[in-house]
Design a protein around this motif. Sequence first.
Motif, mmCIF file in Angstrom:
data_model
loop_
_atom_site.group_PDB
_atom_site.id
_atom_site.type_symbol
_atom_site.label_atom_id
_atom_site.label_comp_id
_atom_site.label_asym_id
_atom_site.label_seq_id
_atom_site.Cartn_x
_atom_site.Cartn_y
_atom_site.Cartn_z
ATOM 1 N N THR A 70 33.215 105.916 124.974
ATOM 2 C CA THR A 70 34.027 105.135 124.041
ATOM 3 C C THR A 70 33.686 105.524 122.616
ATOM 4 O O THR A 70 32.596 106.029 122.324
ATOM 5 N N THR A 71 34.617 105.266 121.733
ATOM 6 C CA THR A 71 34.405 105.473 120.307
ATOM 7 C C THR A 71 35.448 104.665 119.550
ATOM 8 O O THR A 71 36.423 104.191 120.148
ATOM 9 N N LYS A 72 35.254 104.504 118.254
ATOM 10 C CA LYS A 72 36.184 103.680 117.476
ATOM 11 C C LYS A 72 36.304 104.228 116.066
ATOM 12 O O LYS A 72 35.303 104.567 115.438
ATOM 13 N N VAL A 73 37.545 104.345 115.591
ATOM 14 C CA VAL A 73 37.797 104.783 114.217
ATOM 15 C C VAL A 73 38.410 103.640 113.430
ATOM 16 O O VAL A 73 38.997 102.711 113.995
ATOM 17 N N ARG A 74 38.294 103.727 112.120
ATOM 18 C CA ARG A 74 38.768 102.635 111.259
ATOM 19 C C ARG A 74 39.224 103.198 109.928
ATOM 20 O O ARG A 74 38.610 104.140 109.404
ATOM 21 N N GLU A 91 51.271 96.894 105.994
ATOM 22 C CA GLU A 91 52.451 97.708 106.267
ATOM 23 C C GLU A 91 52.131 98.939 107.110
ATOM 24 O O GLU A 91 53.047 99.585 107.644
ATOM 25 N N LEU A 92 50.852 99.275 107.243
ATOM 26 C CA LEU A 92 50.474 100.420 108.079
ATOM 27 C C LEU A 92 50.183 100.013 109.524
ATOM 28 O O LEU A 92 49.895 100.875 110.357
ATOM 29 N N ASN A 93 50.252 98.727 109.822
ATOM 30 C CA ASN A 93 49.954 98.264 111.170
ATOM 31 C C ASN A 93 50.905 98.906 112.180
ATOM 32 O O ASN A 93 52.124 98.872 112.016
ATOM 33 N N TYR A 94 50.345 99.512 113.216
ATOM 34 C CA TYR A 94 51.096 100.202 114.275
ATOM 35 C C TYR A 94 51.877 101.403 113.760
ATOM 36 O O TYR A 94 52.827 101.836 114.407
ATOM 37 N N GLN A 95 51.494 101.950 112.625
ATOM 38 C CA GLN A 95 52.200 103.111 112.080
ATOM 39 C C GLN A 95 51.412 104.411 112.212
ATOM 40 O O GLN A 95 51.976 105.490 112.083
ATOM 41 N N LEU A 96 50.101 104.312 112.476
ATOM 42 C CA LEU A 96 49.263 105.507 112.486
ATOM 43 C C LEU A 96 48.851 105.856 113.911
ATOM 44 O O LEU A 96 48.130 105.097 114.565
ATOM 45 N N LYS A 97 49.280 107.000 114.375
ATOM 46 C CA LYS A 97 48.956 107.475 115.722
ATOM 47 C C LYS A 97 47.780 108.442 115.637
ATOM 48 O O LYS A 97 47.864 109.487 114.994
ATOM 49 N N THR A 123 45.232 109.610 122.766
ATOM 50 C CA THR A 123 46.053 109.241 121.604
ATOM 51 C C THR A 123 46.186 107.722 121.593
ATOM 52 O O THR A 123 46.311 107.092 122.641
ATOM 53 N N LYS A 124 46.150 107.173 120.411
ATOM 54 C CA LYS A 124 46.247 105.721 120.298
ATOM 55 C C LYS A 124 46.745 105.351 118.920
ATOM 56 O O LYS A 124 46.513 106.078 117.947
ATOM 57 N N VAL A 125 47.424 104.223 118.829
ATOM 58 C CA VAL A 125 47.969 103.752 117.557
ATOM 59 C C VAL A 125 47.008 102.743 116.947
ATOM 60 O O VAL A 125 46.521 101.834 117.628
ATOM 61 N N MET A 126 46.733 102.903 115.667
ATOM 62 C CA MET A 126 45.853 101.955 114.978
ATOM 63 C C MET A 126 46.584 100.634 114.765
ATOM 64 O O MET A 126 47.769 100.615 114.423
ATOM 65 N N ASN A 127 45.849 99.551 114.975
ATOM 66 C CA ASN A 127 46.445 98.246 114.716
ATOM 67 C C ASN A 127 45.379 97.274 114.257
ATOM 68 O O ASN A 127 44.179 97.529 114.373
ATOM 69 N N MET A 128 45.815 96.174 113.722
ATOM 70 C CA MET A 128 44.898 95.199 113.144
ATOM 71 C C MET A 128 44.399 94.193 114.167
ATOM 72 O O MET A 128 43.626 93.301 113.820
ATOM 73 N N GLU A 129 44.829 94.348 115.413
ATOM 74 C CA GLU A 129 44.388 93.419 116.441
ATOM 75 C C GLU A 129 43.182 93.938 117.205
ATOM 76 O O GLU A 129 42.611 93.253 118.034
ATOM 77 N N GLU A 130 42.780 95.179 116.931
ATOM 78 C CA GLU A 130 41.645 95.762 117.638
ATOM 79 C C GLU A 130 40.331 95.083 117.264
ATOM 80 O O GLU A 130 39.381 95.091 118.035
ATOM 81 N N SER A 131 40.271 94.504 116.082
ATOM 82 C CA SER A 131 39.028 93.887 115.626
ATOM 83 C C SER A 131 39.271 92.458 115.203
ATOM 84 O O SER A 131 40.394 92.066 114.867
ATOM 85 N N GLY A 133 40.634 91.720 111.523
ATOM 86 C CA GLY A 133 41.950 92.192 111.092
ATOM 87 C C GLY A 133 41.936 93.544 110.436
ATOM 88 O O GLY A 133 42.858 93.884 109.679
ATOM 89 N N SER A 134 40.931 94.365 110.703
ATOM 90 C CA SER A 134 40.872 95.698 110.116
ATOM 91 C C SER A 134 41.794 96.640 110.874
ATOM 92 O O SER A 134 42.111 96.435 112.052
ATOM 93 N N LEU A 135 42.196 97.696 110.212
ATOM 94 C CA LEU A 135 43.075 98.687 110.813
ATOM 95 C C LEU A 135 42.203 99.675 111.584
ATOM 96 O O LEU A 135 41.492 100.490 110.983
#
Length: 712
Positions: free
Chosen positions: A345-349, A356-362, A390-398, A401-403
């Motif tokens: 596992t790993t995690k990027v932020r 406005e970038l929520n669910y916009q960055l793949k 591949t995964k989309v960044m979202n604010m619900e991962e943490s 509320g971080s992206l």
Amino acid sequence: MAQWNQLQQLDTRYLEQLHQLYSDSFPMELRQFLAAWIETQDWAYAASKESHATLVFHNLLGEIDQQYSRFLQESNVLYQHNLRKIKQYLQSRYLERPMEIARIIARCLWEEARLLQVAASVSQQAGQSPHHSSVVTEKQQILEHNLQDVRKRVQDLEHKIKVLENLQDDFDFNYKTLKSQGDVQDLNGNSQAATRQKMAQLEQMLTALDQMRRQIVTDLAALLSTMEFVQKTLTDEELADWKRRQQIACIGGPPNICLDRLETWITSLAESQLQTRQQIKKLEELQQKVSYKGDPIVHHRPVLEDRIVELFRTLIKSAFVVERQPCMPMHPDRPLVIKTGVQFTTKVRLLVKFPELNYQLKIKVAIDKDCGDGSALRGSRKFNILGTNTKVMNMEESNNGSLSAEFKHLVSVVKRAINRRRTWASLIVTEELHLITFETEVYHQGLKIDLETSSLPVVVISNICQMPNAWASILWYNMLTNNPKNVNFFTKPPVATWDQVAEILSWQFSSTTKRGLNMEQLATLAEKLLGPGVNYSGCHITWAKFCKENMPGKGFSFWVWLDNIIDLVKKFILSLWNDGYIMGFISKERERALLSQKPPGTFLLRFSESNKEGGITFTWVEKDINGKTQIQSVEPYTKQQLTNMSFADIIISYKIMDATNILVSPLVYLFPDIPKEEAFGKYCCSEPQEPIDPNDPDTFAYLKRKFICVTP
């Protein structure tokens, strides 16, 4: 500030450790009374040279006499009484053994220094270092102040641009009104005078307009310079410090702090930059409506726009980080080592919280992406990353509320093996370093920004038996370099000092148990690596000596031996280690010196020096038939034996056959004088008592069995 004074300012949790340090070693009252004098003596040298130890010991007694005289003048009866008892105790115990008291004091001072270092490290991460709190707090306050200043200046510019727009609208209206009256050259004299007056007013308005434009351009240039300074502080200092702390945390050091504060700072700066960019665009609109010869907007706006765009791009790129380094869930204490075919596992932020970038960055994941250039990895294998790569960044991962994007199901597989050149033949698999790269694209307010970040170098193993050497590589790399992409590190690994190695060795215990290594334990390990010596501080240790070369007279390396002991502690004797009952690392000479002064039945626990797989033994004092002191040791217990029986049970029930063929227990007191039942009784397995049925004919058919370790 004296070391003792610094210690007294620590939090309660550290003071408790300080009390434990002095509970059975050296009178804390004397440490308090003679703090300054004690810290000026070279106790490490005294511990190695008896003549100097004797001199320092008598000086110590002289200092006690001086303190006694001072308290006598002050009529402080309690302190007089305590000092007299302390002096009598020291004379009776150490007058003939001054090197031992020197060794004890040297150890206490070293432990104090280590405690201060740990406290400083942990507290600094929280922004409240106990000894450098004024420096750290001031630094953060300056940063906060600068960010507030940036926000205020952005708002001031917003107001000025609105004033400028109103002034320009007035000028534009008056100019068009005058122009609509026709050609001024054809008007009569009276009209020409009125027109000249209006023209003069327009010229005054244009002068004011020009002055305000120049002021705004100047303010913008100064603001961008301030933004650049603040941004460098954030990225080159604060973010770089966090990344270094993350490295240290990965190899067992103090836990890393979260990124929320950095995210708040970076988001604030990014928002100010975007607002400033809009202000510069507003100047372009105003320029398109009204312009004139020498217009400062025409001359300076393109440069200002390029600067703000570049600042924003650089900030966003820096804000893309690996929040949690690659790690296999089954080995959480050893990140950055991954096994082929096993999920990690790993995690990027992104440290810019723009909803406005929520669910916009793949995010796309790759491994060894740049292995074709000059800085490429020179290894024997190439890999692919499979799983959900591949995964989309979202604010619900943490929760905050971080992206971010968390990858839970990544797997590395060998793509192909490569024939290495002869020059790289010495680079074994566990020395090959690989980078896991994360990429995405940001489209925001007309800007396209390519983002890329990489993990710290990872070691990819194909068999779990490679884990110890792989972990050694991770320790050595992250201990000695801040370069996050130096994948060729082990083609010429740098040397480390003993101080650096001692710290990470202690971390290997403290990160997975409640107790690190003390000075005496570390001194024993230093002797293993460097041979007999007095002061190991600053001594150099090579990578080969640490991990690859066999120890003198052994068929295994230092690290393989130590790693197996760490595994033994974690799996089989953790509670005993945490409670401080295991002396562990101690030379046989020191062991004999400690036990020879103790009554028969006194024993201590130490790790085996000859067992590659990790073993623990106990050594005790006994008297032979002539009354001569004998030091005996039992054959070490290994992981295999401890799998079937707890070590505490072994100690409690251990027996030997005496000269009359009677079973006796040679273990009575755990060093220095703790009854073994008091120390180990609580860890022994107690069999549950079943209710007895007297009417059951089989109730008394069998006697209960108990396994007893016996040495003939």
